[in-house]
Scaffold this motif. Structure first.
Motif, mmCIF file in Angstrom:
data_model
loop_
_atom_site.group_PDB
_atom_site.id
_atom_site.type_symbol
_atom_site.label_atom_id
_atom_site.label_comp_id
_atom_site.label_asym_id
_atom_site.label_seq_id
_atom_site.Cartn_x
_atom_site.Cartn_y
_atom_site.Cartn_z
ATOM 1 N N LEU A 257 0.829 -1.198 0.000
ATOM 2 C CA LEU A 257 0.000 0.000 0.000
ATOM 3 C C LEU A 257 0.866 1.251 0.000
ATOM 4 O O LEU A 257 1.954 1.276 0.579
ATOM 5 C CB LEU A 257 -0.905 0.031 1.235
ATOM 6 N N ARG A 258 0.384 2.297 -0.651
ATOM 7 C CA ARG A 258 1.036 3.598 -0.552
ATOM 8 C C ARG A 258 1.022 4.038 0.905
ATOM 9 O O ARG A 258 0.104 3.709 1.664
ATOM 10 C CB ARG A 258 0.321 4.638 -1.411
ATOM 11 N N ASP A 259 2.017 4.808 1.296
ATOM 12 C CA ASP A 259 2.107 5.271 2.678
ATOM 13 C C ASP A 259 1.752 6.740 2.804
ATOM 14 O O ASP A 259 2.195 7.429 3.734
ATOM 15 C CB ASP A 259 3.507 5.015 3.242
ATOM 16 N N ASP A 260 0.960 7.247 1.835
ATOM 17 C CA ASP A 260 0.521 8.638 1.918
ATOM 18 C C ASP A 260 -0.973 8.707 1.609
ATOM 19 O O ASP A 260 -1.637 7.677 1.420
ATOM 20 C CB ASP A 260 1.331 9.525 0.982
ATOM 21 N N ALA A 261 -1.512 9.916 1.567
ATOM 22 C CA ALA A 261 -2.955 10.092 1.381
ATOM 23 C C ALA A 261 -3.444 9.530 0.058
ATOM 24 O O ALA A 261 -4.620 9.167 -0.080
ATOM 25 C CB ALA A 261 -3.310 11.572 1.484
ATOM 26 N N ARG A 262 -2.566 9.397 -0.915
ATOM 27 C CA ARG A 262 -2.989 8.924 -2.232
ATOM 28 C C ARG A 262 -3.364 7.452 -2.249
ATOM 29 O O ARG A 262 -3.827 6.928 -3.268
ATOM 30 C CB ARG A 262 -1.897 9.240 -3.255
ATOM 31 N N VAL A 263 -3.228 6.784 -1.131
ATOM 32 C CA VAL A 263 -3.732 5.422 -1.019
ATOM 33 C C VAL A 263 -5.249 5.387 -1.224
ATOM 34 O O VAL A 263 -5.813 4.350 -1.582
ATOM 35 C CB VAL A 263 -3.348 4.810 0.355
ATOM 36 N N PHE A 264 -5.902 6.531 -1.043
ATOM 37 C CA PHE A 264 -7.350 6.605 -1.196
ATOM 38 C C PHE A 264 -7.783 7.010 -2.609
ATOM 39 O O PHE A 264 -8.972 7.150 -2.871
ATOM 40 C CB PHE A 264 -7.939 7.583 -0.180
ATOM 41 N N GLU A 265 -6.846 7.205 -3.508
ATOM 42 C CA GLU A 265 -7.205 7.545 -4.885
ATOM 43 C C GLU A 265 -7.476 6.290 -5.703
ATOM 44 O O GLU A 265 -7.012 5.189 -5.374
ATOM 45 C CB GLU A 265 -6.081 8.354 -5.542
ATOM 46 N N LEU A 266 -8.238 6.456 -6.777
ATOM 47 C CA LEU A 266 -8.491 5.389 -7.734
ATOM 48 C C LEU A 266 -7.752 5.696 -9.028
ATOM 49 O O LEU A 266 -7.554 6.861 -9.392
ATOM 50 C CB LEU A 266 -9.988 5.235 -8.002
ATOM 51 N N TRP A 267 -7.360 4.642 -9.739
ATOM 52 C CA TRP A 267 -6.560 4.807 -10.943
ATOM 53 C C TRP A 267 -7.327 5.564 -12.030
ATOM 54 O O TRP A 267 -6.767 6.400 -12.724
ATOM 55 C CB TRP A 267 -6.120 3.435 -11.461
ATOM 56 N N GLU A 268 -8.600 5.278 -12.191
ATOM 57 C CA GLU A 268 -9.389 5.911 -13.253
ATOM 58 C C GLU A 268 -10.078 7.170 -12.739
ATOM 59 O O GLU A 268 -10.729 7.158 -11.689
ATOM 60 C CB GLU A 268 -10.433 4.932 -13.789
ATOM 61 N N TYR A 269 -9.934 8.236 -13.475
ATOM 62 C CA TYR A 269 -10.624 9.488 -13.155
ATOM 63 C C TYR A 269 -10.648 10.349 -14.405
ATOM 64 O O TYR A 269 -9.936 10.083 -15.381
ATOM 65 C CB TYR A 269 -9.940 10.228 -11.994
ATOM 66 N N SER A 270 -11.450 11.390 -14.382
ATOM 67 C CA SER A 270 -11.502 12.321 -15.501
ATOM 68 C C SER A 270 -10.323 13.285 -15.404
ATOM 69 O O SER A 270 -10.279 14.143 -14.521
ATOM 70 C CB SER A 270 -12.824 13.108 -15.487
ATOM 71 N N VAL A 271 -9.371 13.140 -16.303
ATOM 72 C CA VAL A 271 -8.201 14.022 -16.305
ATOM 73 C C VAL A 271 -8.620 15.456 -16.593
ATOM 74 O O VAL A 271 -8.109 16.406 -15.981
ATOM 75 C CB VAL A 271 -7.163 13.531 -17.325
ATOM 76 N N ALA A 272 -9.575 15.634 -17.503
ATOM 77 C CA ALA A 272 -10.046 16.982 -17.829
ATOM 78 C C ALA A 272 -10.626 17.665 -16.597
ATOM 79 O O ALA A 272 -10.341 18.841 -16.322
ATOM 80 C CB ALA A 272 -11.086 16.917 -18.949
#
Length: 393
Positions: A257-272
């Motif tokens: 697991l990531r050891d920062d807040a980005r552990v809660f992000e998902l790979w897919e998102y709207s880049v725009a």
């Protein structure tokens, strides 16, 4: 020295639609600045030209720089912030990561949002925890002595709302957060109605975790959210819903697991939309968050002052420090009918219902209120015309 207000007429030059209507729904989904709109549309066009992966690669440096931008906004470190697709996603991801079991307690307040309450109750039923409401005083603010009296080692989480969806109050969350953290509870602050109209920092609020949205006062795109969490709070959470963004597949049966807040992000998102949100963050920071707060307060106070003397109109706001949300009712008219009548005059408001904040609305005997939320791009003359339109009802 008083903070200089943002001239509404100047802000309207960057806000398509703000001059042709009286827009009083930034607490719902605000009007984005032209720069945000251009950023989103231009990136979508670029994706159509070269494909999403290549278009993303061209903006990777900007995406990475966004963590520093969000950290500046929340007054924390870049590794303490993450981006999601909504305030709801941010909030649910954190809630799901709180270790809860049989007999554990979740504390909430009378101004809790309906969506949060539903999630609490659903989770508590599954794991055998309880959800308890800390009472408010007559001013609608959390009773700090009642909070202190109800805390014990079984309280794992205190959920606070910075600015309720109705009632026009800014909750003094720092005091409650300090009491709860001293007792060992995590403090989760829902700031979806405060980021973008008030300065909101981890240090200033005292919260362990802050969640918020881009579409409201921040004037970003819909489908964007943020969270900020203290590094020591992350050590107490157990993220479950992780994918390629939050973890690495390090072996056949192993992950890291990531050891920062980005552990809660998902790979897919709207880049725009993410790029648009970053423009909105920079736009707010360049204006100055104190200046934004003073301007929103000025517009809301003008609206309240105009509505309060009107016969048959009752302003329903609470507390000594009102927010940019102005809630009111009109005797003999349903809130939905008021909304419709104002829309016919090109005045945009919305309705807050008991299902959105059941504890508070039930305590005050209300089923619906009209919710008006003027941002800094609403001119004084527009507010005066809105008051006149309500008077004519």
């Amino acid at each position: 020295m008083d903070t200089q207000l943002i001239p509404a007429e100047l802000a309207q030059q960057d806000t398509p639609g703000a001059a042709s209507q009286i827009f009083l729904d930034s607490a719902g989904s605000s009007l984005p600045p032209s720069s945000v709109l251009d950023e989103v549309i231009n990136h979508l066009r670029r994706e159509a030209e070269v494909g999403g992966y290549r278009a993303f690669g061209e903006r990777l440096d900007d995406i990475e720089a966004g963590y520093g931008l969000a950290a500046e906004f929340f007054g924390c470190s870049p590794d303490e912030v993450a981006f999601t697709d909504s305030a709801t996603r941010s909030w649910l991801s954190i809630l799901d990561a709180v270790p809860l079991g049989q007999g554990d307690r979740i504390l909430t307040t009378e101004v809790e949002y309906g969506g949060n309450a539903i999630a609490f109750l659903n989770l508590a039923q599954q794991v055998g925890a309880t959800v308890e409401v800390v009472p408010s005083g007559a001013d609608g603010l959390i009773d700090l002595e009642a909070l202190r009296d109800t805390l014990d080692e079984r309280v794992k989480l205190l959920s606070l709302v910075h600015v309720p969806t109705n009632g026009g109050v800014v909750s003094p969350v720092a005091g409650a957060a300090a009491i709860a953290r001293e007792a060992g509870a995590l403090v989760l602050l829902d700031a979806c109605q405060s980021i973008g109209q008030l300065p909101v920092t981890l240090e200033g609020t005292g919260a362990d975790i802050i969640t918020g949205t881009g579409r409201k006062w921040l004037r970003g795109p819909r489908g964007t959210g943020l969270l900020a969490l203290r590094r020591d709070a992350l050590d107490r959470l157990r993220p479950r819903l992780v994918d390629l963004a939050g973890a690495t597949w390090t072996g056949r049966d192993e992950i890291s697991l990531r050891d920062d807040a980005r552990v809660f992000e998902l790979w897919e998102y709207s880049v725009a939309d993410r790029l648009g949100l970053l423009v909105a963050l920079r736009y707010a920071l360049d204006l100055g968050l104190d200046r934004v707060a003073a301007s929103v307060t000025d517009r809301a106070n003008r609206l309240r002052a105009g509505l309060e003397p009107l016969p048959r109109v009752t302003v329903r706001d609470l507390g000594e420090q009102p927010s940019g949300i102005v809630s009111f009712t009109v005797d003999g008219m349903a809130a939905d009918d008021v909304k419709t009548a104002l829309a016919e005059r090109d005045i945009t408001v919305t309705v807050s219902r008991v299902t959105s904040t059941r504890h508070d609305m039930t305590r005050r005997g209300l089923e619906q209120v009209v919710r008006a939320s003027p941002h800094y791009f609403v001119a004084d003359g527009q507010i005066d015309r809105a008051v006149d339109a309500v008077a004519r009802l």
